[in-house]
Design a protein around this motif. Sequence first.
Motif, PDB file in Angstrom:
ATOM      1  N   LEU A  10       0.823  -1.236   0.117  1.00 42.01           N
ATOM      2  CA  LEU A  10       0.038  -0.049   0.004  1.00 42.01           C
ATOM      3  C   LEU A  10       0.962   1.247   0.086  1.00 42.01           C
ATOM      4  O   LEU A  10       0.322   2.490   0.326  1.00 42.01           O
ATOM      5  CB  LEU A  10      -0.825   0.102   1.234  1.00 42.01           C
ATOM      6  CG  LEU A  10      -2.083  -1.144   1.239  1.00 42.01           C
ATOM      7  CD1 LEU A  10      -2.791  -0.988   2.268  1.00 42.01           C
ATOM      8  CD2 LEU A  10      -2.758  -1.050  -0.054  1.00 42.01           C
ATOM      9  N   SER A  11       1.893   1.271  -0.247  1.00 40.45           N
ATOM     10  CA  SER A  11       2.956   2.115  -0.056  1.00 40.45           C
ATOM     11  C   SER A  11       3.268   2.932  -1.733  1.00 40.45           C
ATOM     12  O   SER A  11       2.779   2.199  -2.497  1.00 40.45           O
ATOM     13  CB  SER A  11       4.191   1.928   0.338  1.00 40.45           C
ATOM     14  OG  SER A  11       4.036   1.573   1.829  1.00 40.45           O
ATOM     15  N   HIS A  12       3.840   3.990  -1.562  1.00 41.64           N
ATOM     16  CA  HIS A  12       4.287   4.678  -2.802  1.00 41.64           C
ATOM     17  C   HIS A  12       5.642   5.237  -2.957  1.00 41.64           C
ATOM     18  O   HIS A  12       6.256   5.478  -1.772  1.00 41.64           O
ATOM     19  CB  HIS A  12       3.281   6.055  -2.987  1.00 41.64           C
ATOM     20  CG  HIS A  12       1.796   5.819  -2.693  1.00 41.64           C
ATOM     21  ND1 HIS A  12       0.965   5.548  -3.676  1.00 41.64           N
ATOM     22  CD2 HIS A  12       1.241   5.415  -1.548  1.00 41.64           C
ATOM     23  CE1 HIS A  12      -0.082   5.501  -3.196  1.00 41.64           C
ATOM     24  NE2 HIS A  12      -0.190   5.303  -1.863  1.00 41.64           N
ATOM     25  N   ILE A  13       6.085   5.033  -4.197  1.00 46.57           N
ATOM     26  CA  ILE A  13       7.503   5.474  -4.256  1.00 46.57           C
ATOM     27  C   ILE A  13       7.452   6.625  -5.495  1.00 46.57           C
ATOM     28  O   ILE A  13       6.676   6.620  -6.419  1.00 46.57           O
ATOM     29  CB  ILE A  13       8.242   4.060  -4.905  1.00 46.57           C
ATOM     30  CG1 ILE A  13       8.799   3.488  -3.624  1.00 46.57           C
ATOM     31  CG2 ILE A  13       9.677   4.367  -5.773  1.00 46.57           C
ATOM     32  CD1 ILE A  13       9.766   2.514  -4.103  1.00 46.57           C
ATOM     33  N   PRO A  62      -3.440  -2.505  -6.210  1.00 43.33           N
ATOM     34  CA  PRO A  62      -4.152  -1.667  -5.538  1.00 43.33           C
ATOM     35  C   PRO A  62      -4.030  -0.274  -6.499  1.00 43.33           C
ATOM     36  O   PRO A  62      -3.189  -0.093  -7.097  1.00 43.33           O
ATOM     37  CB  PRO A  62      -3.587  -1.448  -4.155  1.00 43.33           C
ATOM     38  CG  PRO A  62      -1.842  -1.757  -4.559  1.00 43.33           C
ATOM     39  CD  PRO A  62      -2.208  -2.772  -5.629  1.00 43.33           C
ATOM     40  N   THR A  63      -5.138   0.624  -6.248  1.00 43.94           N
ATOM     41  CA  THR A  63      -5.109   1.750  -7.243  1.00 43.94           C
ATOM     42  C   THR A  63      -5.954   2.726  -6.208  1.00 43.94           C
ATOM     43  O   THR A  63      -6.853   2.471  -5.440  1.00 43.94           O
ATOM     44  CB  THR A  63      -5.395   1.422  -8.550  1.00 43.94           C
ATOM     45  OG1 THR A  63      -5.403   2.871  -9.157  1.00 43.94           O
ATOM     46  CG2 THR A  63      -7.003   1.008  -8.585  1.00 43.94           C
ATOM     47  N   GLU A  64      -6.220   3.749  -7.093  1.00 46.10           N
ATOM     48  CA  GLU A  64      -7.210   4.780  -6.399  1.00 46.10           C
ATOM     49  C   GLU A  64      -8.331   5.081  -7.837  1.00 46.10           C
ATOM     50  O   GLU A  64      -7.952   5.065  -8.699  1.00 46.10           O
ATOM     51  CB  GLU A  64      -6.559   6.319  -6.148  1.00 46.10           C
ATOM     52  CG  GLU A  64      -6.752   6.685  -4.722  1.00 46.10           C
ATOM     53  CD  GLU A  64      -5.936   8.049  -4.497  1.00 46.10           C
ATOM     54  OE1 GLU A  64      -5.984   8.825  -5.110  1.00 46.10           O
ATOM     55  OE2 GLU A  64      -5.183   7.614  -3.527  1.00 46.10           O
ATOM     56  N   THR A 112     -14.498  -3.609 -10.396  1.00 47.87           N
ATOM     57  CA  THR A 112     -15.677  -2.523 -10.241  1.00 47.87           C
ATOM     58  C   THR A 112     -15.424  -1.819  -8.844  1.00 47.87           C
ATOM     59  O   THR A 112     -15.539  -2.269  -7.862  1.00 47.87           O
ATOM     60  CB  THR A 112     -16.934  -3.125 -10.462  1.00 47.87           C
ATOM     61  OG1 THR A 112     -17.037  -4.052 -11.220  1.00 47.87           O
ATOM     62  CG2 THR A 112     -18.085  -1.802 -10.710  1.00 47.87           C
ATOM     63  N   CYS A 113     -15.304  -0.425  -8.969  1.00 53.29           N
ATOM     64  CA  CYS A 113     -15.353   0.501  -7.692  1.00 53.29           C
ATOM     65  C   CYS A 113     -16.692  -0.001  -7.017  1.00 53.29           C
ATOM     66  O   CYS A 113     -17.773   0.239  -7.446  1.00 53.29           O
ATOM     67  CB  CYS A 113     -14.949   1.722  -7.981  1.00 53.29           C
ATOM     68  SG  CYS A 113     -15.325   2.837  -6.572  1.00 53.29           S
ATOM     69  N   GLY A 124     -12.062   8.468  -6.365  1.00 52.04           N
ATOM     70  CA  GLY A 124     -10.883   8.626  -5.508  1.00 52.04           C
ATOM     71  C   GLY A 124     -10.903   7.923  -4.249  1.00 52.04           C
ATOM     72  O   GLY A 124      -9.932   8.088  -3.558  1.00 52.04           O
ATOM     73  N   LEU A 125     -11.883   6.746  -4.200  1.00 46.32           N
ATOM     74  CA  LEU A 125     -11.656   5.805  -3.109  1.00 46.32           C
ATOM     75  C   LEU A 125     -10.492   5.003  -3.403  1.00 46.32           C
ATOM     76  O   LEU A 125      -9.940   4.476  -4.402  1.00 46.32           O
ATOM     77  CB  LEU A 125     -12.716   4.861  -3.159  1.00 46.32           C
ATOM     78  CG  LEU A 125     -13.199   3.955  -1.992  1.00 46.32           C
ATOM     79  CD1 LEU A 125     -13.442   4.597  -0.866  1.00 46.32           C
ATOM     80  CD2 LEU A 125     -14.331   2.938  -2.164  1.00 46.32           C
ATOM     81  N   THR A 126      -9.779   4.457  -2.267  1.00 43.21           N
ATOM     82  CA  THR A 126      -8.454   3.702  -2.577  1.00 43.21           C
ATOM     83  C   THR A 126      -9.070   2.264  -2.626  1.00 43.21           C
ATOM     84  O   THR A 126      -9.903   1.725  -1.940  1.00 43.21           O
ATOM     85  CB  THR A 126      -7.595   3.640  -0.894  1.00 43.21           C
ATOM     86  OG1 THR A 126      -7.406   5.009  -0.952  1.00 43.21           O
ATOM     87  CG2 THR A 126      -6.505   3.005  -1.308  1.00 43.21           C
TER      88      THR A 126
END
Lengths: 303, 468
Positions: B170-173, B359-361, B347-348, B366-368
């Motif tokens: 769930l992290s970002h680089i 994982p995405t937004e 599907t969101c 804008g929901l994670t």
Amino acid sequence: MDNESTLSTIYSEDVSLMVVILDINPLFWTSVNSNTNSLTFTKFMDQFLPLLNSVLLLNQLNEIVLIAHGINSCGYIYNSSMENRRGGKRGPAFFAEVSEKLKEFMEADCLHRKGAKSTSTIVPSLLSGSLSLALCYIQRVFRSRPIYPRPRILCLQGSPDGPEQYVAVMNAIFSAQRSSVLIDSCVLGLNSAFLQQASHITGGVYIKPQQLDGLFQCLSMVFATDVQSRSFLQLPKPAGVDFRASCFCHKTTISMGYICSVCLSIFCKRHKKCSTCGSDFNRPNSNSKSSPVQKSKRKLDDR
Amino acid sequence: MFATVGGSGGSAIGQRLSGFENPRSSNSGNKNRQRVQGRGSNGVDDDDDDDDDDKEQDDDGRGEGLDAWERAYADERSWESLQEDESGLLRPIDPQTFHYAQYRRRLLLRSSAEQESSSLRIQKGLIRYLYIVIDLSRAAGEMDYKPSRMAVVAKCTEAFIKEFFDQNPLSHISLVTIKDGISQCLTELGGNPESQIKSLMGKLECSGDSSLQNALELVHGYLSQIPSYGHREVLILYSSLSTCDPNDIMVTIEKCKKAKIRCSVIGLAAEIYICRYLCEETGGSYSIALDQSHLKELLLEHAPPLPAIADYAIGNLIRMGFPQRGVDSLISTRSCGEELKVGMGYTCPRCYARVCELPTECRVCGLTLVSSPHLARSYHHLFPIPTFKESSDPAPTSNLYQKSRRMCFACQQDLVNQGSNNKSFVDVSCPKCKQHFCLDCDIYIHEILHNCPGCESQPHSKNGLNNK
Ligand SMILES: [Zn+2]
Ligand SMILES: [Zn+2]
Ligand SMILES: [Zn+2]
Ligand SMILES: [Zn+2]
Ligand SMILES: [Zn+2]
């Protein structure tokens, strides 16, 4: 490890190492017995042992390791590469030996049982332990030979999932994925969410046979084929895997929820405190402007 | 122009000569093995026991299959494969024992750090926002690493990014480069390892000076915008021995400290005072790589989440969606990426928009969006298994099926003395379940599997996530 060195150089892609994980949960097998849709353990063995034999016969370099797990213990039952060195048995003698060992293991597993639990509910068996053993064994094969047989794991599971094993089973699945070990699963009881995910993530096959009388046919059609040959076959397609999460507070499946940013525990609604890691969510911060307002309102109402 | 030039070249060299602390031979055990063997044919006795070790495959395949006379001597530090024993005699290092000793030290270090930081509760920064700053100044073109510093850095970064996302789903680089004294953002904060690696590989040129301050200012600007629950981290891969800054760098460091940004530096040349100061002030770690495999090892140490410093990030509840995989065969277009794709997707659950990867937004609301296995990948950080104890007493033979031989509970390997000159312990045991394990399984269990097979083979006590 000495005699192997001459043999091992011949191993290649179409040679399989099949680690079979067998659930011998005594409670499951006795409960099945009383059902109408009956598959007794002895009947099951009649269908299951020929599978092992046929895998061994498909290629003389194929190897089989059988690991059993009950409700109190896990253990190695049979290892074809060790037996071969001792002048392995085939045919009826092989069947007799394996079923004898399994019976011993089952009895020991029952003896271990502490206290008399009610037999009406099936206690989950130790799937996570067997998976861990299987993976450790596969690692040993990886490091002891230059060219190793293609490993895969076949889980024959009867009893339901044990929620307390969730983390351990997931750890095992990810480790299997990392070393590209397939996990095939065949469930004899209820559908298992653990094994559905295991097979989906590692690229294995998951089936729940409709008719248990023809189990051998099903097993040999699907699970006897080596990994390479699978691309030529029409194997059963998975019917959608449920990746939705279940909340930690009620164990209900949810499609939207809240996650603790510290430990990633899942909750179905807002809590004041995380029950897993103890983080306090009420500390003032810029993101939750709404909560102090609500609080003050509540205070006013109380007065 | 304010330039802070520092550097004590002596420290790296000093480390280089300090006998056993030899990271060069840690990762690529194979290389050592080759050396030991080569020497063996020259007189030193070569044990038969080494047979199965030699067959072990190693992904780090440099120097493989070369005989002693085929290797370039400029590259060769033959003295490093020697070790002094108690009586002062030189002998070749047993690579397996050595590899194990290194792992053991790493493990003990980690477990002691954990106990120190969180004796009460396990808290780890699982949601991380990491900026990797890569120095592409003139110094990155140096050829002391083969083929060049920047090529090696890029290769190690690639391995690191993959490992990072494996451990922190769930992290970002984001990647930042320093070139010509200017720092530039190469990629936006994101969770897609492939695109990050691709854009890094496309931009591998070096020139000009390096500026630590410019890089920190840039990263500080970006990191002050992230949500409060995230852990802000900067990892700087620094090739040059100086920094050429526009103003006072101390002010910038103070600013980073205030913004709770943890800065770590891995140097490729020698220790620089300003880097050490930066790391100490912001709670990061500073290390100097000795060679390629050491650099990789140092880098990978940053992959597992660090114990959270209590007030670095505020605990918070994040709203997330768990989309189901669509099984319909309808042609559907998804909004991710430039091109429209057709086929399976997710599907969101809030707005029913389609996404193709997790994982995405959600692009629309804008929901994670995550799947439960993504979360489960991080759970092992929260339930670490105990460090196994070294044992010299014979393993008990309680299990009916293990006969009377002593063997590893997990893999059935005989627990007899396999190593040639192995005077130390041969197995370890779990303090909880008292089962014995071989050293190879010990490494596998703690580094990859994260389950103790012994404990899992017993009826579960109250230790699962779902048990209270
Ligand atoms: Zn709930
Ligand atoms: Zn929590
Ligand atoms: Zn949406
Ligand atoms: Zn072992
Ligand atoms: Zn244990």
